[in-house]
Scaffold this motif. Structure first.
Motif, PDB file in Angstrom:
ATOM      1  N   GLY A   1      -5.439  46.923 -14.709  1.00 52.76           N
ATOM      2  CA  GLY A   1      -5.084  48.191 -14.806  1.00 52.76           C
ATOM      3  C   GLY A   1      -3.513  48.176 -15.368  1.00 52.76           C
ATOM      4  O   GLY A   1      -2.912  47.171 -15.802  1.00 52.76           O
ATOM      5  N   MET A   2      -3.031  49.106 -14.823  1.00 56.97           N
ATOM      6  CA  MET A   2      -1.443  49.270 -15.419  1.00 56.97           C
ATOM      7  C   MET A   2      -0.535  48.043 -15.230  1.00 56.97           C
ATOM      8  O   MET A   2       0.068  47.373 -16.030  1.00 56.97           O
ATOM      9  N   MET A   3      -0.467  47.392 -13.756  1.00 62.19           N
ATOM     10  CA  MET A   3       0.172  46.309 -13.235  1.00 62.19           C
ATOM     11  C   MET A   3      -0.228  45.239 -14.029  1.00 62.19           C
ATOM     12  O   MET A   3       0.443  44.244 -14.399  1.00 62.19           O
ATOM     13  N   GLY A   4      -1.648  45.002 -13.918  1.00 60.91           N
ATOM     14  CA  GLY A   4      -2.159  43.708 -14.637  1.00 60.91           C
ATOM     15  C   GLY A   4      -2.004  43.582 -16.145  1.00 60.91           C
ATOM     16  O   GLY A   4      -1.548  42.332 -16.460  1.00 60.91           O
ATOM     17  N   GLU A   5      -1.937  44.714 -16.727  1.00 62.69           N
ATOM     18  CA  GLU A   5      -1.506  44.776 -18.321  1.00 62.69           C
ATOM     19  C   GLU A   5      -0.063  44.433 -18.329  1.00 62.69           C
ATOM     20  O   GLU A   5       0.344  43.366 -19.335  1.00 62.69           O
ATOM     21  N   ALA A   6       0.790  44.775 -17.679  1.00 61.16           N
ATOM     22  CA  ALA A   6       2.130  44.737 -17.645  1.00 61.16           C
ATOM     23  C   ALA A   6       2.462  43.050 -17.727  1.00 61.16           C
ATOM     24  O   ALA A   6       2.988  42.682 -18.358  1.00 61.16           O
ATOM     25  N   LEU A   7       1.697  42.340 -16.517  1.00 61.99           N
ATOM     26  CA  LEU A   7       1.856  41.090 -16.409  1.00 61.99           C
ATOM     27  C   LEU A   7       1.366  40.306 -17.673  1.00 61.99           C
ATOM     28  O   LEU A   7       1.929  39.257 -18.129  1.00 61.99           O
ATOM     29  N   LEU A   8      -0.073  40.745 -18.052  1.00 63.98           N
ATOM     30  CA  LEU A   8      -0.525  40.175 -19.160  1.00 63.98           C
ATOM     31  C   LEU A   8       0.359  40.017 -20.536  1.00 63.98           C
ATOM     32  O   LEU A   8       0.509  39.157 -21.274  1.00 63.98           O
ATOM     33  N   SER A   9       0.767  41.183 -20.606  1.00 64.17           N
ATOM     34  CA  SER A   9       1.739  41.428 -22.048  1.00 64.17           C
ATOM     35  C   SER A   9       2.978  40.319 -22.070  1.00 64.17           C
ATOM     36  O   SER A   9       3.218  39.884 -23.018  1.00 64.17           O
ATOM     37  N   ARG A  10       3.490  40.161 -20.795  1.00 66.04           N
ATOM     38  CA  ARG A  10       4.657  39.565 -20.413  1.00 66.04           C
ATOM     39  C   ARG A  10       4.307  37.908 -20.663  1.00 66.04           C
ATOM     40  O   ARG A  10       5.093  37.271 -21.361  1.00 66.04           O
ATOM     41  N   LEU A  11       3.291  37.435 -19.940  1.00 64.84           N
ATOM     42  CA  LEU A  11       2.757  36.153 -20.053  1.00 64.84           C
ATOM     43  C   LEU A  11       2.398  35.660 -21.454  1.00 64.84           C
ATOM     44  O   LEU A  11       2.940  34.675 -21.791  1.00 64.84           O
TER      45      LEU A  11
ATOM     46  N   VAL B   1       3.827  37.296 -24.493  1.00 62.05           N
ATOM     47  CA  VAL B   1       4.842  37.190 -25.055  1.00 62.05           C
ATOM     48  C   VAL B   1       5.714  35.834 -24.888  1.00 62.05           C
ATOM     49  O   VAL B   1       6.501  35.417 -25.674  1.00 62.05           O
ATOM     50  N   GLN B   2       5.681  35.556 -23.506  1.00 60.57           N
ATOM     51  CA  GLN B   2       6.618  34.433 -23.240  1.00 60.57           C
ATOM     52  C   GLN B   2       5.965  33.150 -23.258  1.00 60.57           C
ATOM     53  O   GLN B   2       6.810  31.925 -22.984  1.00 60.57           O
ATOM     54  N   GLY B   3       5.044  32.958 -23.564  1.00 62.94           N
ATOM     55  CA  GLY B   3       4.113  31.923 -24.004  1.00 62.94           C
ATOM     56  C   GLY B   3       3.872  31.038 -22.594  1.00 62.94           C
ATOM     57  O   GLY B   3       3.676  29.847 -22.609  1.00 62.94           O
ATOM     58  N   ILE B   4       3.675  31.678 -21.519  1.00 62.71           N
ATOM     59  CA  ILE B   4       3.396  31.232 -20.054  1.00 62.71           C
ATOM     60  C   ILE B   4       2.033  30.578 -20.328  1.00 62.71           C
ATOM     61  O   ILE B   4       1.778  29.303 -19.771  1.00 62.71           O
ATOM     62  N   TYR B   5       1.123  31.238 -20.756  1.00 63.48           N
ATOM     63  CA  TYR B   5      -0.072  31.171 -21.048  1.00 63.48           C
ATOM     64  C   TYR B   5      -0.589  31.515 -22.340  1.00 63.48           C
ATOM     65  O   TYR B   5      -0.032  32.642 -22.908  1.00 63.48           O
ATOM     66  N   LEU B   6      -1.515  30.867 -23.307  1.00 61.24           N
ATOM     67  CA  LEU B   6      -2.029  31.333 -24.440  1.00 61.24           C
ATOM     68  C   LEU B   6      -3.261  32.320 -24.108  1.00 61.24           C
ATOM     69  O   LEU B   6      -3.809  32.313 -23.146  1.00 61.24           O
ATOM     70  N   PRO B   7      -3.262  33.450 -24.944  1.00 62.17           N
ATOM     71  CA  PRO B   7      -4.100  34.267 -24.904  1.00 62.17           C
ATOM     72  C   PRO B   7      -5.611  33.676 -24.296  1.00 62.17           C
ATOM     73  O   PRO B   7      -6.386  34.356 -23.667  1.00 62.17           O
ATOM     74  N   ASP B   8      -5.957  32.722 -25.231  1.00 59.35           N
ATOM     75  CA  ASP B   8      -7.338  32.172 -24.947  1.00 59.35           C
ATOM     76  C   ASP B   8      -7.431  31.277 -23.745  1.00 59.35           C
ATOM     77  O   ASP B   8      -8.773  30.901 -23.297  1.00 59.35           O
ATOM     78  N   GLN B   9      -6.506  30.993 -23.040  1.00 67.00           N
ATOM     79  CA  GLN B   9      -6.325  30.447 -21.698  1.00 67.00           C
ATOM     80  C   GLN B   9      -6.440  31.624 -20.539  1.00 67.00           C
ATOM     81  O   GLN B   9      -6.797  31.134 -19.371  1.00 67.00           O
ATOM     82  N   MET B  10      -6.489  32.793 -20.801  1.00 66.19           N
ATOM     83  CA  MET B  10      -6.413  33.997 -19.922  1.00 66.19           C
ATOM     84  C   MET B  10      -7.834  34.787 -19.903  1.00 66.19           C
ATOM     85  O   MET B  10      -8.521  35.146 -21.014  1.00 66.19           O
ATOM     86  N   LEU B  11      -8.323  34.928 -18.751  1.00 63.96           N
ATOM     87  CA  LEU B  11      -9.517  35.818 -18.620  1.00 63.96           C
ATOM     88  C   LEU B  11      -9.458  36.948 -17.567  1.00 63.96           C
ATOM     89  O   LEU B  11      -8.768  36.788 -16.497  1.00 63.96           O
ATOM     90  N   VAL B  12      -9.668  38.341 -18.153  1.00 66.57           N
ATOM     91  CA  VAL B  12      -9.519  39.490 -17.297  1.00 66.57           C
ATOM     92  C   VAL B  12     -10.755  40.118 -17.038  1.00 66.57           C
ATOM     93  O   VAL B  12     -11.414  40.454 -18.126  1.00 66.57           O
ATOM     94  N   SER B  13     -11.072  40.330 -15.836  1.00 64.60           N
ATOM     95  CA  SER B  13     -12.475  41.195 -15.453  1.00 64.60           C
ATOM     96  C   SER B  13     -11.862  42.418 -15.094  1.00 64.60           C
ATOM     97  O   SER B  13     -10.988  42.871 -14.285  1.00 64.60           O
ATOM     98  N   ASP B  14     -12.485  43.340 -15.774  1.00 66.60           N
ATOM     99  CA  ASP B  14     -12.566  44.833 -15.359  1.00 66.60           C
ATOM    100  C   ASP B  14     -13.873  45.313 -15.673  1.00 66.60           C
ATOM    101  O   ASP B  14     -14.720  45.134 -16.493  1.00 66.60           O
TER     102      ASP B  14
END
Length: 268
Positions: free
Chosen positions: A11-21, A23-36
């Motif tokens: 949701g909104m809060m999850g997306e806010a965190l994803l976008s910042r992670l 952009v700031q390179g804390i995790y690469l996109p392919d290292q992240m998995l979102v369940s919805d």
């Protein structure tokens, strides 16, 4: 590449965190998995942020480093039941309002758990999040949680006993501020200003006042005294706010949200 960061709830809060992670390179996109559960939402997140998506909560829970819970507290029991019967070691960070560490640690036995309460300004990187560690959380887990949550704003650590109060103040507070901004703009319109101008004036007044208080480190009462000249316009307005119970209404709003957070956690 293996999944390091799993998120349940996009949701909104999850997306806010994803976008910042991302952009700031804390995790690469392919290292992240979102369940919805919503396919449309999964498609949006995958397209917008290039993260991996799934409809299976268990897959997100199997992340090697962090499991981030961003679901409604009312469905936690059902979600946690899906995840039973597996041993996991990832740090669990929960932003479920009112859901205590005891409940979270029962659902994730032996795992380090941190309870967190962010607020909606996280969407623009201007939020504040309070965190409370569980019994298995070590200093490096707190550091990890801070690194993740500081991508969306400031982080403060509090005892868990204060988390419901945090929810009532900063978690719900953006709603109160939005209502005040709307009321300020409506007052401007009532006094003859065009709607667009009134809203712009209201928004910048609130933003600038908060910035001034923060940067100068002064008490709100001191700033109020600075702008209330004898027999002037501001004191006339403040007198009317006091007559209408403005201060009391805000206090009672925080208390009502605090009590509702306790109810969600089964404390009332």
């Amino acid at each position: 590449m293996s999944i390091k960061f799993g998120m349940i709830g996009g949701g909104m809060m999850g997306e806010a965190l994803l976008s910042r992670l991302v952009v700031q390179g804390i995790y690469l996109p392919d290292q992240m998995l979102v369940s919805d559960p919503q396919e449309k939402r999964r498609d949006f997140l995958a397209g917008q942020y290039r993260v991996q998506v799934t409809g299976q909560n268990r897959a997100a829970a199997d992340a090697s480093e962090v499991l981030f819970l961003a679901i409604k507290p009312q469905i936690f029991a059902a979600v946690s039941k899906e995840l039973e019967s597996e041993t996991r070691h990832a740090l669990v960070i929960s932003i479920l309002a009112g859901t205590p560490l005891e409940t979270l640690e029962t659902a994730f036995p032996g795992q380090p758990v941190i309870r967190a309460m962010p607020n909606t300004p996280a969407a623009v990187g201007a939020g504040i999040t309070a965190i409370a560690p569980g019994q298995h959380a070590q200093p490096h887990h707190l550091d990890q949680a801070r690194q993740i949550l500081e991508t969306v704003g400031e982080v403060v650590e509090v005892p868990e006993s204060m988390m419901d109060a945090v929810t009532g103040l900063s978690g719900s507070g953006p709603g109160y501020v939005a209502l005040m901004v709307e009321a300020l703009a409506d007052g401007g319109v009532a006094a003859g200003l065009p709607r667009a101008i009134a809203l712009k004036l209201a928004l910048q007044t609130v933003r600038g006042t908060a910035q001034l208080l923060q940067e100068e480190g002064i008490h709100p009462g001191e700033l109020k005294d600075r702008v209330t000249s004898p027999g002037g316009t501001t004191i006339a307005g403040i007198a009317q706010l006091e007559k209408s119970g403005f201060r009391s209404a805000i206090i009672e709003a925080v208390k009502a949200a605090w009590m509702r957070s306790q109810e969600l956690g089964g404390k009332r």
